[in-house]
Scaffold this motif. Structure first.
Motif, short mmCIF file in Angstrom:
data_model
loop_
_atom_site.label_atom_id
_atom_site.label_comp_id
_atom_site.label_asym_id
_atom_site.label_seq_id
_atom_site.Cartn_x
_atom_site.Cartn_y
_atom_site.Cartn_z
N ASN A 106 -12.02 -4.37 2.06
CA ASN A 106 -12.01 -5.78 1.64
C ASN A 106 -10.96 -6.04 0.56
OD1 ASN A 106 -14.07 -6.16 3.41
ND2 ASN A 106 -15.70 -6.15 1.86
N VAL A 107 -10.80 -5.07 -0.34
CA VAL A 107 -9.79 -5.23 -1.40
C VAL A 107 -8.41 -5.35 -0.76
CG1 VAL A 107 -8.67 -4.12 -3.38
CG2 VAL A 107 -11.15 -4.00 -3.13
N VAL A 108 -8.17 -4.48 0.21
CA VAL A 108 -6.85 -4.45 0.85
C VAL A 108 -6.62 -5.72 1.69
CG1 VAL A 108 -5.51 -3.23 2.61
CG2 VAL A 108 -6.66 -1.96 0.81
N THR A 109 -7.68 -6.15 2.36
CA THR A 109 -7.57 -7.33 3.22
C THR A 109 -7.28 -8.58 2.39
OG1 THR A 109 -9.30 -6.28 4.50
CG2 THR A 109 -8.71 -8.49 5.17
N ASP A 110 -7.92 -8.68 1.25
CA ASP A 110 -7.75 -9.88 0.45
C ASP A 110 -7.64 -9.54 -1.04
OD1 ASP A 110 -7.60 -12.42 -0.39
OD2 ASP A 110 -9.42 -13.14 0.61
N PRO A 111 -6.49 -9.00 -1.45
CA PRO A 111 -6.36 -8.53 -2.83
C PRO A 111 -6.56 -9.66 -3.85
CG PRO A 111 -4.42 -7.92 -1.53
CD PRO A 111 -5.24 -8.83 -0.69
N ASP A 112 -6.18 -10.87 -3.48
CA ASP A 112 -6.31 -11.98 -4.43
C ASP A 112 -7.76 -12.19 -4.85
OD1 ASP A 112 -3.67 -12.35 -4.37
OD2 ASP A 112 -3.67 -14.03 -2.95
N LYS A 113 -8.65 -11.97 -3.88
CA LYS A 113 -10.07 -12.15 -4.18
C LYS A 113 -10.58 -11.11 -5.18
CE LYS A 113 -13.01 -14.21 -0.63
NZ LYS A 113 -13.83 -13.88 0.55
N HIS A 114 -9.83 -10.00 -5.27
CA HIS A 114 -10.31 -8.88 -6.10
C HIS A 114 -9.38 -8.61 -7.27
CE1 HIS A 114 -12.17 -8.35 -2.10
NE2 HIS A 114 -13.20 -7.89 -2.79
N LYS A 115 -8.70 -9.65 -7.71
CA LYS A 115 -7.73 -9.49 -8.80
C LYS A 115 -8.31 -8.78 -10.01
CE LYS A 115 -4.36 -13.14 -8.15
NZ LYS A 115 -4.10 -14.57 -8.32
N ASN A 116 -9.59 -9.07 -10.25
CA ASN A 116 -10.22 -8.49 -11.44
C ASN A 116 -10.28 -6.96 -11.44
OD1 ASN A 116 -11.90 -8.85 -9.26
ND2 ASN A 116 -13.76 -8.80 -10.52
N VAL A 117 -10.24 -6.36 -10.24
CA VAL A 117 -10.32 -4.88 -10.21
C VAL A 117 -8.97 -4.22 -9.95
CG1 VAL A 117 -12.74 -4.78 -9.54
CG2 VAL A 117 -10.98 -4.85 -7.77
N VAL A 118 -7.98 -4.99 -9.50
CA VAL A 118 -6.69 -4.38 -9.14
C VAL A 118 -5.89 -4.02 -10.40
CG1 VAL A 118 -4.47 -4.80 -8.03
CG2 VAL A 118 -6.58 -5.48 -6.89
N LEU A 119 -5.51 -2.76 -10.49
CA LEU A 119 -4.73 -2.30 -11.65
C LEU A 119 -3.23 -2.41 -11.40
CD1 LEU A 119 -6.66 1.04 -12.42
CD2 LEU A 119 -6.88 -1.13 -13.64
N ASP A 120 -2.86 -2.26 -10.13
CA ASP A 120 -1.45 -2.15 -9.81
C ASP A 120 -1.31 -2.42 -8.30
OD1 ASP A 120 1.19 -1.58 -10.00
OD2 ASP A 120 0.98 0.60 -10.26
N MET A 121 -0.19 -3.03 -7.92
CA MET A 121 -0.04 -3.34 -6.49
C MET A 121 1.43 -3.29 -6.11
SD MET A 121 -1.90 -6.32 -4.37
CE MET A 121 -1.29 -7.76 -5.20
N SER A 122 1.70 -2.75 -4.92
CA SER A 122 3.04 -2.79 -4.37
C SER A 122 2.91 -3.15 -2.89
CB SER A 122 3.71 -1.43 -4.54
OG SER A 122 3.11 -0.51 -3.65
N ASP A 123 4.03 -3.11 -2.17
CA ASP A 123 3.96 -3.45 -0.74
C ASP A 123 3.07 -2.46 0.02
OD1 ASP A 123 5.61 -5.51 -1.22
OD2 ASP A 123 7.44 -4.54 -0.45
#
Length: 732
Positions: A540-557
């Motif tokens: 779910n995090v991968v499918t919709d990262p925006d929804k899980h902004k609070n837990v994402v530490l770092d993101m790339s392509d």
DNA sequence: GTTCTAGAAC
DNA sequence: GTTCTAGAAC
């Protein structure tokens, strides 16, 4: 850790602002009925120092509570400037470990050992009524009896500043007086006190104690003043130097050293060094009480040794016998020399198989026992000696594995950490072997049928050596197909040993899949795994990262980094692959190698960031071979495993058995083979072993307690190929 | 993956 | 009696 610091900003108002009270933690140790609570009451009655008694029997509103409750109450009491009695049995090192972390570095930790005879403790417990913990009557006797074999006397190296041993009521009274008159601003001398009685009977007891060797090898600092005196006396009397090779030899050991100036080894001098080479010490099977012909037996030993030396890697096999005059030893020694068997991998050795490290400086992690068919102690010879030296825990552990043994077979028993052979000699496994019997006075006599006898003796050594190989292999991280191949060869034929049998069958199974792996490498494997709703969180995090902004530490392509929602260590993050259709490591193919490398690089970056913050940590990066959560994810986890979320065997084994696939090995395997061979999931139910020293522990709390202080170096396999990421390895 | 809990282990 | 594990449910 910070929460345990005493708040030095707000000392209790004592009226003497210059002189700070230094509260201490006093850990009592003793069997039920040894008088721990009475000791506390007596001291508190007369002491000018403020004390708090933390009694596990009553901590929970008058009822028994947990160790954690004790810890939390103790923290509060120390904050209030009170010294603390830890009033619980605390009989093993593990049980005491957490209390030694209380307070700050300036908080002294003392131990008072109420080492009264178990008989007395039982009779007191049985007689008493109205005990706070409701431990009285017949139940008390059973509990005391259970505890006796688990007793481990405290040592200064555990972190104590001062230890007082009391072996009788008189010494208990003396200790009460010492602590009763211990004022709030006083300090007491550090070191070990007690056991000063110098009569012969007591000396014998002390001599027995002296034989125990600290596994870390620094026993010298832990001898009590009186013990040191006695040791010095022995050395003076005998006029010889303390052996360089080990600890403080007992009188008996010294006698031997006088007779045997040099250890009898056929190999080079490196053999005796205190290194970590896996070593099997084995007695000659069947040649003592079972009266097997020595010439024939020595041929078989040499034949089997020759067969196995090529399969044991760096490990060693050592034939051990008690005396220099041993005929079997000299026969084998000569025949091995004739056959040019590598003397660094096999040699003969004179010594007591139960005291090889402490007396002779030879570290053997596995010892073989010439067992009887009932796998029971007694009988005499090696069997009696090993069971005696290993204590009741070997008997119990053996019973769990097997009830009887047939001639020619062996059974591997992991030695519990509570066994004196484990602590004193560094033995982690005992392999019981039953050889053929030629003695008409003993069961299953073959009546001179040496055709059958030789066949069974060969089987016995094969089973023994294969068992040893399987131990060596199971302690290595499985990485290469070569390793797996060797493991396949190492299937132990021990019957009567369901757990081990299952374990090896699983290895076999795992290997088959890996061999097949080359054939199926380019096929799209249909894992046909259905994913339950709760397994979708990462997906779910991968499918919709925006929804899980609070837990994402770092993101790339390619990747998203998040904290593990239930971290199993101080630092535990996940590097998620963003690619669609990559549910787990089983779906990875050659085309994903660059993704795997990216994930590794990102993981490494986070490990290094955490190392900048805390140099004492070390990290592993890897994948679970059969993950519960959907979406390929790389674990970046610190090796302290200090987390309340680490609760069960599955948690532990998923990070500390070959179930955990190091990222570096995964990349290599996918590059070489094209995919990751499926591994079996039996690793998750393997025995619990420390990831550093490999000691076995009966349950998770005991394991966690152990790992909180174990500082043994990591196994060598982890130190290779960048599997372990630490500040030392990053060039800092 | 966690939580809950029965029952085994101590 | 409590502690601990292991299996079911989610």
């Amino acid at each position: 850790m910070e929460s345990m610091e005493i708040d030095r900003e707000k000392p209790p108002s004592t009226g003497e602002e210059k002189n700070e009270i230094n509260p201490i933690v006093l850990v009592l140790m003793g069997l039920p009925g040894s008088g721990k609570s009475t000791f506390c009451d007596e001291v508190m009655r007369i002491s000018p120092r403020p004390w708090a008694r933390v009694c596990q029997d009553t901590i929970n509103n008058g009822k028994a509570g947990t160790k954690n409750q004790c810890l939390s109450i103790a923290v509060n009491a120390l904050r209030d400037g009170k010294s603390v009695f830890i009033d619980r049995c605390n009989i093993s090192r593990e049980q005491r470990a957490d209390f030694l972390k209380l307070g700050g570095p300036q908080t002294e930790k003392h131990a008072v050992v109420l080492d009264l005879p178990p008989k007395l403790c039982i009779s007191r417990s049985v007689k008493r009524t109205g005990h706070e913990g409701n431990l009285q009557g017949g139940k008390a006797a059973a509990v005391v009896n259970q505890m006796v074999p688990k007793k481990e006397l405290p040592k200064l190296s555990e972190g104590f500043n001062r230890i007082t041993f009391c072996k009788d009521e008189k010494e208990v009274k003396e200790a009460i007086n010492v602590y009763g008159s211990f004022g709030p601003l006083d300090s007491l001398p550090s070191g070990c006190f007690g056991q000063k009685n110098s009569d012969t009977k007591i000396q014998l007891g002390i001599m027995k104690f002296l034989k125990k060797v600290d596994p870390s090898g620094n026993a010298g600092s832990e001898l009590t003043v009186s013990q040191k005196l006695i040791t010095n006396e022995i050395e003076k009397d005998s006029g010889i130097q303390r052996a360089k090779i080990g600890s403080h030899p007992s009188g008996e050991a010294l006698e031997k050293l006088e007779k045997d100036d040099e250890p009898d080894i056929t190999s080079n001098s490196g053999a005796i060094a205190g290194d970590n080479i896996p070593t099997l010490a084995f007695p000659s099977i069947s040649t003592a009480d079972f009266q097997f012909n020595l010439e024939k037996a020595s041929d078989i030993i040499v034949e089997k040794v020759e067969e196995f030396v090529s399969r044991i890697g760096k490990a060693r096999l050592v034939l051990v016998d008690l005396s220099h005059g041993s005929k079997i030893l000299s026969l084998v020694k000569n025949k091995a020399a004739q056959k040019n068997i590598d003397s660094s991998k096999f040699f003969t050795f004179v010594g007591d198989i139960t005291q090889l490290r402490s007396q002779r400086g030879l570290q053997c992690n596995v010892i073989a026992n010439a067992a009887n068919w009932r796998l029971k102690p007694g009988g005499g010879g090696v069997n009696a000696a090993i069971f005696k030296a290993a204590g009741s825990s070997l008997e119990i552990a053996t019973k769990e594995r097997a009830v009887t043994l047939s001639p020619g077979k062996s059974v591997i028993v992991p030695l519990p950490s509570s066994s004196p052979l484990f602590a004193g000699e560094g033995v982690t496994h005992v392999i019981h072997v039953l050889g053929p019997n030629m003695n008409p006075q003993r069961p299953d006599c073959l009546k001179d049928d040496y055709v059958k006898g030789c066949k069974i003796l060969r089987e016995a050594y094969t089973s023994l050596f294969e068992g040893f190989v399987s131990i060596v292999k199971s302690q290595e991280v499985i990485t290469k197909n070569d390793d797996l191949k060797a493991k396949r060869e190492a299937v132990c034929e021990s019957e009567n040993n369901k757990k081990y049998k299952g374990f090896h069958e699983d290895f076999e199974h795992g290997v088959s899949s890996s061999m097949d792996g080359t054939k199926i490498q380019d096929k799209k494997v249909n894992t046909s795994k259905t994913w339950a709703p709760w397994t979708q969180a990462l997906h779910n995090v991968v499918t919709d990262p925006d929804k899980h902004k609070n837990v994402v530490l770092d993101m790339s392509d390619d990747v998203i980094v998040i904290n593990d929602a239930y971290p199993k260590a101080q630092r535990h993050v996940l590097v998620l692959a963003r690619a669609d259709g990559l549910d787990s490591i089983a779906d990875v193919r050659r085309e994903h190698v660059s993704l795997l490398k990216t994930m590794h690089d990102v993981g490494l970056k986070w490990a290094e960031k955490f190392l900048d913050e805390n140099k004492s940590l070390s990290f592993r990066l890897g994948y679970h071979s059969a993950p519960s959560m959907r979406q390929l994810h790389l674990h970046v986890i610190s090796q302290d495993f200090n987390s309340s979320h680490l609760k069960n065997k599955k948690h532990w084994n998923s990070f500390n058995t070959p179930f955990f696939l190091d990222s570096v090995d995964v990349i290599k395997e996918v590059e070489d083979v094209g995919n990751i061979a499926s591994k079996n999931d039996k690793f998750l139910s393997m025995e619990l072993r420390c990831h550093r020293c490999r000691s076995a522990h009966p349950n998770i709390p005991r394991l966690k307690s152990h790992i909180s202080y174990c500082q043994a170096p990591f196994p060598s396999a982890l130190l290779q190929n960048g599997r372990l990421v630490s500040s030392e390895g990053t060039g800092c």
